[in-house]
Each structure stands twice: as structure tokens, then as C-alpha cells.
Design a protein around this motif. Structure first.
Motif, PDB file in Angstrom:
ATOM      1  N   ASP A 124      50.394  50.710  42.603  1.00  0.00           N
ATOM      2  CA  ASP A 124      49.465  51.877  42.162  1.00  0.00           C
ATOM      3  C   ASP A 124      49.031  52.051  41.625  1.00  0.00           C
ATOM      4  OD1 ASP A 124      51.050  52.475  45.770  1.00  0.00           O
ATOM      5  OD2 ASP A 124      52.778  53.981  44.427  1.00  0.00           O
ATOM      6  N   ASN A 125      49.432  51.947  40.419  1.00  0.00           N
ATOM      7  CA  ASN A 125      49.077  52.432  39.166  1.00  0.00           C
ATOM      8  C   ASN A 125      47.800  51.627  38.944  1.00  0.00           C
ATOM      9  OD1 ASN A 125      49.803  54.441  37.092  1.00  0.00           O
ATOM     10  ND2 ASN A 125      51.820  53.865  37.334  1.00  0.00           N
ATOM     11  N   LEU A 126      47.915  50.883  39.123  1.00  0.00           N
ATOM     12  CA  LEU A 126      46.773  49.562  39.087  1.00  0.00           C
ATOM     13  C   LEU A 126      45.095  49.467  40.233  1.00  0.00           C
ATOM     14  CD1 LEU A 126      48.603  45.813  39.195  1.00  0.00           C
ATOM     15  CD2 LEU A 126      46.582  47.253  37.084  1.00  0.00           C
ATOM     16  N   GLU A 127      45.755  50.134  41.483  1.00  0.00           N
ATOM     17  CA  GLU A 127      44.640  50.075  42.294  1.00  0.00           C
ATOM     18  C   GLU A 127      44.085  51.623  42.056  1.00  0.00           C
ATOM     19  OE1 GLU A 127      46.898  51.440  45.331  1.00  0.00           O
ATOM     20  OE2 GLU A 127      47.063  49.705  46.397  1.00  0.00           O
ATOM     21  N   TYR A 128      44.845  52.650  41.175  1.00  0.00           N
ATOM     22  CA  TYR A 128      44.075  53.715  40.639  1.00  0.00           C
ATOM     23  C   TYR A 128      42.993  53.230  39.496  1.00  0.00           C
ATOM     24  CZ  TYR A 128      43.082  58.116  38.236  1.00  0.00           C
ATOM     25  OH  TYR A 128      42.640  59.295  37.415  1.00  0.00           O
ATOM     26  N   LEU A 129      43.272  52.401  38.551  1.00  0.00           N
ATOM     27  CA  LEU A 129      42.756  51.626  37.237  1.00  0.00           C
ATOM     28  C   LEU A 129      41.530  50.734  38.062  1.00  0.00           C
ATOM     29  CD1 LEU A 129      45.659  50.965  34.679  1.00  0.00           C
ATOM     30  CD2 LEU A 129      43.686  52.638  34.863  1.00  0.00           C
ATOM     31  N   PHE A 130      41.497  50.389  38.693  1.00  0.00           N
ATOM     32  CA  PHE A 130      40.569  49.115  39.859  1.00  0.00           C
ATOM     33  C   PHE A 130      39.670  49.798  40.440  1.00  0.00           C
ATOM     34  CE2 PHE A 130      43.442  46.243  37.623  1.00  0.00           C
ATOM     35  CZ  PHE A 130      42.414  45.018  37.646  1.00  0.00           C
ATOM     36  N   ASP A 131      40.366  51.293  40.985  1.00  0.00           N
ATOM     37  CA  ASP A 131      39.567  52.156  41.703  1.00  0.00           C
ATOM     38  C   ASP A 131      39.166  50.963  42.980  1.00  0.00           C
ATOM     39  OD1 ASP A 131      37.776  55.002  42.949  1.00  0.00           O
ATOM     40  OD2 ASP A 131      36.402  53.987  42.217  1.00  0.00           O
ATOM     41  N   THR A 132      40.328  50.784  44.012  1.00  0.00           N
ATOM     42  CA  THR A 132      40.263  50.401  45.042  1.00  0.00           C
ATOM     43  C   THR A 132      40.267  50.631  46.520  1.00  0.00           C
ATOM     44  OG1 THR A 132      42.648  50.193  44.752  1.00  0.00           O
ATOM     45  CG2 THR A 132      41.267  48.232  44.530  1.00  0.00           C
ATOM     46  N   LYS A 133      39.508  50.996  47.460  1.00  0.00           N
ATOM     47  CA  LYS A 133      38.543  51.711  48.583  1.00  0.00           C
ATOM     48  C   LYS A 133      39.821  51.768  49.569  1.00  0.00           C
ATOM     49  CE  LYS A 133      35.735  53.554  46.274  1.00  0.00           C
ATOM     50  NZ  LYS A 133      36.355  54.707  45.180  1.00  0.00           N
ATOM     51  N   LYS A 134      40.097  50.546  49.659  1.00  0.00           N
ATOM     52  CA  LYS A 134      41.213  49.849  51.178  1.00  0.00           C
ATOM     53  C   LYS A 134      42.545  50.007  50.664  1.00  0.00           C
ATOM     54  CE  LYS A 134      36.887  48.719  53.269  1.00  0.00           C
ATOM     55  NZ  LYS A 134      36.125  47.491  53.729  1.00  0.00           N
ATOM     56  N   SER A 135      43.653  48.897  51.930  1.00  0.00           N
ATOM     57  CA  SER A 135      44.708  48.351  51.101  1.00  0.00           C
ATOM     58  C   SER A 135      44.951  47.303  50.655  1.00  0.00           C
ATOM     59  CB  SER A 135      45.606  48.723  52.699  1.00  0.00           C
ATOM     60  OG  SER A 135      46.383  48.307  52.409  1.00  0.00           O
ATOM     61  N   GLY A 136      45.130  46.511  50.263  1.00  0.00           N
ATOM     62  CA  GLY A 136      45.101  45.042  50.173  1.00  0.00           C
ATOM     63  C   GLY A 136      44.214  44.235  48.776  1.00  0.00           C
ATOM     64  N   ASP A 137      43.204  45.106  48.392  1.00  0.00           N
ATOM     65  CA  ASP A 137      42.349  45.538  47.369  1.00  0.00           C
ATOM     66  C   ASP A 137      42.679  44.850  46.760  1.00  0.00           C
ATOM     67  OD1 ASP A 137      40.555  45.100  49.423  1.00  0.00           O
ATOM     68  OD2 ASP A 137      39.623  47.618  48.608  1.00  0.00           O
ATOM     69  N   ILE A 138      43.819  45.780  45.724  1.00  0.00           N
ATOM     70  CA  ILE A 138      44.447  45.068  44.541  1.00  0.00           C
ATOM     71  C   ILE A 138      44.666  43.888  44.533  1.00  0.00           C
ATOM     72  CG2 ILE A 138      46.762  45.857  45.334  1.00  0.00           C
ATOM     73  CD1 ILE A 138      44.786  45.981  42.028  1.00  0.00           C
ATOM     74  N   ASP A 139      45.612  42.797  46.009  1.00  0.00           N
ATOM     75  CA  ASP A 139      45.434  41.957  45.567  1.00  0.00           C
ATOM     76  C   ASP A 139      44.761  40.600  45.061  1.00  0.00           C
ATOM     77  OD1 ASP A 139      49.008  42.441  46.044  1.00  0.00           O
ATOM     78  OD2 ASP A 139      48.300  43.042  47.514  1.00  0.00           O
ATOM     79  N   LYS A 140      43.733  41.195  46.554  1.00  0.00           N
ATOM     80  CA  LYS A 140      42.689  40.207  45.977  1.00  0.00           C
ATOM     81  C   LYS A 140      42.332  40.356  44.733  1.00  0.00           C
ATOM     82  CE  LYS A 140      41.214  40.823  50.920  1.00  0.00           C
ATOM     83  NZ  LYS A 140      40.018  41.473  52.103  1.00  0.00           N
ATOM     84  N   ILE A 141      42.144  41.284  44.174  1.00  0.00           N
ATOM     85  CA  ILE A 141      41.174  42.050  42.495  1.00  0.00           C
ATOM     86  C   ILE A 141      42.394  40.491  41.328  1.00  0.00           C
ATOM     87  CG2 ILE A 141      41.558  43.009  40.284  1.00  0.00           C
ATOM     88  CD1 ILE A 141      40.062  44.873  42.984  1.00  0.00           C
ATOM     89  N   LEU A 142      44.016  40.873  42.053  1.00  0.00           N
ATOM     90  CA  LEU A 142      45.106  40.046  40.622  1.00  0.00           C
ATOM     91  C   LEU A 142      44.859  38.661  41.362  1.00  0.00           C
ATOM     92  CD1 LEU A 142      48.173  42.305  41.406  1.00  0.00           C
ATOM     93  CD2 LEU A 142      45.901  43.017  39.455  1.00  0.00           C
ATOM     94  N   MET A 143      44.459  38.191  42.283  1.00  0.00           N
ATOM     95  CA  MET A 143      44.351  36.480  42.666  1.00  0.00           C
ATOM     96  C   MET A 143      43.074  35.863  42.159  1.00  0.00           C
ATOM     97  SD  MET A 143      44.368  35.031  45.934  1.00  0.00           S
ATOM     98  CE  MET A 143      46.396  35.521  46.852  1.00  0.00           C
ATOM     99  N   GLY A 144      42.312  37.633  42.113  1.00  0.00           N
ATOM    100  CA  GLY A 144      41.256  36.318  41.511  1.00  0.00           C
ATOM    101  C   GLY A 144      40.917  36.735  39.649  1.00  0.00           C
ATOM    102  N   LEU A 145      41.423  37.548  39.828  1.00  0.00           N
ATOM    103  CA  LEU A 145      41.460  38.185  37.561  1.00  0.00           C
ATOM    104  C   LEU A 145      42.626  36.204  37.101  1.00  0.00           C
ATOM    105  CD1 LEU A 145      41.409  41.319  36.840  1.00  0.00           C
ATOM    106  CD2 LEU A 145      40.024  39.684  36.515  1.00  0.00           C
ATOM    107  N   GLY A 146      43.855  35.816  37.513  1.00  0.00           N
ATOM    108  CA  GLY A 146      44.413  35.535  37.334  1.00  0.00           C
ATOM    109  C   GLY A 146      45.619  35.602  36.223  1.00  0.00           C
TER     110      GLY A 146
END
Length: 443
Positions: free
Chosen positions: A320-342
Motif C-alpha cells: 500500500d505504501n509502495l503504491e502511494y510512493l510510485f503513484d500507481t493507478k491500476k491494481s497490479g502495477d506495483i508488482d510490475k514495477i517491483l519486478m522491473g526494478l529488481g
């Protein structure tokens, strides 16, 4: 005056060395306690480890004599495993069922009755971390107390990480002129610790003030090095949050502890600082975020799926906090971001044990649910070049044998407050919302 202390099982499972904490008095371990310890020895968690420690300790004492006759302890006390005080009549009249707790109560009650019949002044005290057992003891007319020997400080003396001093306005002017103040010249009656923050206020009542920090060598007060600029979009909203960011972003302080009620910004500030250090400054190789898997309320049992799916319900506050910091719009976006960053890893605390973790920014959330031994295990995992942040609310304990004073987070705050390598702040003002602050205060 001598006392007889009858120990409940949870005391020994909480602290295997508890038998040595009662000076030269008599310590009684009811036989049923040994049965309960035996039932826990195969567990792979903290309770199992402590059960095995108690078993080895008692086994080593057998070399000195028979436990049922009494063993003289190194502190002059007497340890005895009680087999004879098993009359259950008096307790059964009050509580009926022959539970293990009631059997322990019966041992304590029979000892107390014996001493009274002899006309002895020796008091019998039941020691238990179970509130209801202590209440039952009171109903029976027995003296009962919590196990307090492992507490590092009283509830009213917990270290806050900052102090407010009312001084003459010339002292504040001197600071703004020279950008430091010698602690020796201030001649304070109170002790200030390295990395402790100090708020100077005008004793004359004007609005003149200053925010300072004790130097790492503990000899002077110096200004905060960081401005109040945004950190990954997060700006400090009060003085304590600014102090927290000062500690979180200081690479010379490898251990930071944050405490405070729900909504004070602990997790958000720590994550923002970690992302800045890992993603922007590349000071650390990875951001590792972990929290103990201790559910609030009734456990929902085993969950289906892979490890990540099983852990998601407990890790959701982090996401929840990571979604706020990354300002994600859709459900599941944070998982894609974290997978991309590594470089960002969200883990259950279970998987940290046994690891050596160098060059990482480590955040341990809900640390108030950890025991002293677990905190020691975690902090001792920290490798060269790593920074660890432990945070939580000591008033929200989900562990059955811990409280706001005896938990691992409070323990490490008090133990490390005099060390130059650590810093602590208690966040007091809720910033989540007005409703959240009211709930934290009123409920």
C-alpha cells in the motif's frame, strides 16, 4: 524476608534464564510445567528454542543433586521441581476443570497454605505472564505478579529520541551565530545521548526556537544537515518526522528505530528514504523490506499458491505504501514495477534468519512483535555497509507473551540509546488523516 516463587510455564518460555532472576529466594517449578515445556521443544520457532534451552539447563543441574529435593543456585537461591503439592481440591472448588493453569495455581496455593499453617512469614508468589492466571490467583487469595526482570525500563521512562529545553534567548542566538553549542557550557542537569534531537525554546515565552542534534561523539549540539526538501515526494509534516528523515538519510547511522501510533508515518518515511538511497543515490545495492507473520485476530490458516501469494496478505501494508510512493493507478502495477526494478525485495521475516545481508537498506516493520532474542538474531545478520531500520507501535502487540515494555523493539531502543551508531525517534502526531488520529487517540 524470604519468598517462594512459583513459576508458570510462560515465564520460562519467555526467558529460560528466569530461574536466576529471584535472588536468594526459593524457586518452584511445578511438574506440569515440565510437561508443557516438553510439548513445545519440537517447535521450530522462538518457543521451541526456549523450551530446549530450559530442558538443557535443568538437565545440567541434575549433576548437582536431585531436582525434587532442591538445587542451590549460583545466586544463593534454591530451585526445586515440585512433585508432591498436587492436591487440587481447593482450586477445583473455585474453577472446576483440571487444566494445566489450574494445576499450577494449586501448587502455589498449597505452598501458601502450608506456610500459613506453620505461622511462617515466608510469602508465596505466583509468577506468570498470563493475565488471567494472575486474576485467578487473586481470586484464590494468592499473591501474583508479572515477570518483570527482563524489562529494561519502566513504561514512563521510555526513550523518545528527543528532548525539549527551555533556555535563555541568548543561547538560541549563540547557536544561530556559531552553528553549534557545547553541551558542557550548557551545564544541563539531564543526560543527552548521541544522535538525540533537542528542541530549544525561549524560556521568556517568545516564539524563538531551534532544532538541533547531539553530535555522534556526544559533546556538542549541531544543526540538522538535511533541509526539509521532499524525499520521493514525501515532505516532513512535523518536527518528529523531520528528525526521523535526518536519521534515515544519515549513512553514518547504521541502526535506526522508529516508534509511534498508527498513522504517524513510520513506514512511509522509511520506504521513501530507502528508495532514495537505493534507486537514486545507489548507496545500497538493494532495499529489503520484511515484517513478522503475526496475524491480528484469528489466523486464516494455510493459504494456497506460491510463496509470494501466501505472503501477500501480511505484506499488503508495505505494498500500500509502495503504491502511494510510485503513484500507481491500476491494481497490479506495483508488482510490475517491483519486478522491473529488481532492487526491491519484500519478504517475511522468517526467510531472513541465517542470512548475511551486506550493502542493503533493511526495513523491519511491526518489530514490536519480536522478542529480544529475535531482534538480536536479525540485527546480527546485518553485514558490512548495510543500514537497518526497525519500527513499530509498542502499544499494538499481537504476541501472547510480550507487552509494551518487554518486546524486542523497546529493548533495542533502550540498549542502543547511548551508542553513536544508532538513532531513535518516537513519532507522536498522526498524519494519515484527522479520523485516523482521532481513532488512535480515542480508541
Amino acid at each position: 524476608m524470604k519468598k517462594i516463587f512459583v513459576l508458570d510455564t510462560n515465564v520460562l518460555l519467555h526467558d529460560p534464564q528466569a530461574i536466576f532472576a529471584f535472588d536468594d529466594n526459593e524457586v518452584i517449578i511445578p511438574a506440569i510445567v515440565l510437561e508443557e515445556i516438553d510439548s513445545k521443544k519440537r517447535l521450530a520457532d522462538e518457543l521451541g528454542r526456549n523450551a530446549r534451552s530450559v530442558s538443557r539447563l535443568l538437565d545440567g543441574m541434575r549433576e548437582q543433586g536431585h531436582l525434587h529435593e532442591g538445587i542451590v543456585l549460583r545466586n544463593g537461591g534454591l530451585l526445586k521441581v515440585e512433585l508432591n503439592h498436587r492436591s487440587f481440591v481447593r482450586v477445583q472448588e473455585m474453577f472446576g476443570e483440571m487444566t494445566n493453569d489450574n494445576r499450577i495455581l494449586a501448587v502455589a496455593l498449597n505452598y501458601d497454605m502450608e506456610e500459613r499453617e506453620k505461622g511462617s512469614n515466608t510469602r508465596t508468589v505466583l509468577v506468570s505472564k498470563d493475565v488471567l492466571v494472575r486474576i485467578k490467583a487473586d481470586v484464590l487469595g494468592l499473591e501474583a505478579q508479572d515477570y518483570l526482570s527482563d524489562r529494561t525500563v519502566s513504561a514512563t521512562d521510555l526513550y523518545a529520541g528527543y528532548s525539549t529545553l527551555h533556555v535563555h534567548p541568548s543561547v538560541i542566538d549563540e547557536f544561530y551565530t556559531y552553528r553549534f553549542l557545547s553541551l558542557k557550557s550548557l551545564q544541563l542537569s539531564m543526560k543527552l545521548y548521541p544522535n538525540e534531537f533537542v528542541i530549544l525554546r525561549d524560556e521568556m515565552g517568545t516564539s524563538k526556537s531551534a532544532l538541533l542534534k547531539v553530535s555522534q561523539d556526544g559533546v556538542r549540539l549541531e544543526p540538522l544537515y538535511l533541509s526539509n526538501d521532499a524525499v520521493w515526494g514525501i515532505t516532513a509534516r512535523n518536527a518528529q518526522q523531520r528528525m526521523a528523515l535526518e536519521l534515515l538519510l544519515n549513512d553514518d547511522i547504521p541502526l535506526v528505530t522508529l516508534t509511534g501510533k498508527a498513522g504517524t508515518g513510520k513506514t512511509l518515511l522509511a520506504l521513501a528514504a530507502g528508495l532514495l538511497k537505493v534507486e537514486d543515490e545507489h548507496k545500497y545495492k538493494k532495499l529489503l523490506i520484511a515484517r513478522p507473520v503475526v496475524p491480528m485476530g484469528k489466523d486464516i490458516g494455510y493459504l494456497p499458491g506460491e510463496k509470494e501469494e501466501k505472503l501477500r496478505p501480511w505484506m499488503q501494508p508495505i505494498y500500500d505504501n509502495l503504491e502511494y510512493l510510485f503513484d500507481t493507478k491500476k491494481s497490479g502495477d506495483i508488482d510490475k514495477i517491483l519486478m522491473g526494478l529488481g532492487s526491491i525485495q519484500v519478504e517475511a521475516l522468517t526467510y531472513i534468519r541465517g542470512r548475511s545481508i551486506p550493502g542493503q537498506f533493511i526495513i523491519i516493520d511491526e518489530a514490536q512483535n519480536l522478542t529480544k532474542h529475535e531482534v538480536k538474531t536479525i540485527v546480527s545478520r546485518v553485514g558490512e555497509g548495510s543500514k537497518i531500520v526497525l519500527m513499530g507501535d509498542p502499544e499494538q502487540i499481537d504476541h501472547p507473551y510480550l507487552d509494551s515494555i518487554s518486546n524486542g523493539l523497546t529493548h533495542i531502543v533502550e540498549r542502543f540509546k547511548g551508542e553513536s551508531s544508532s538513532g531513535h525517534i518516537t513519532l507522536e502526531k498522526g498524519e494519515r488523516s484527522k479520523l485516523a488520529q482521532l481513532a488512535a487517540d480515542l480508541l
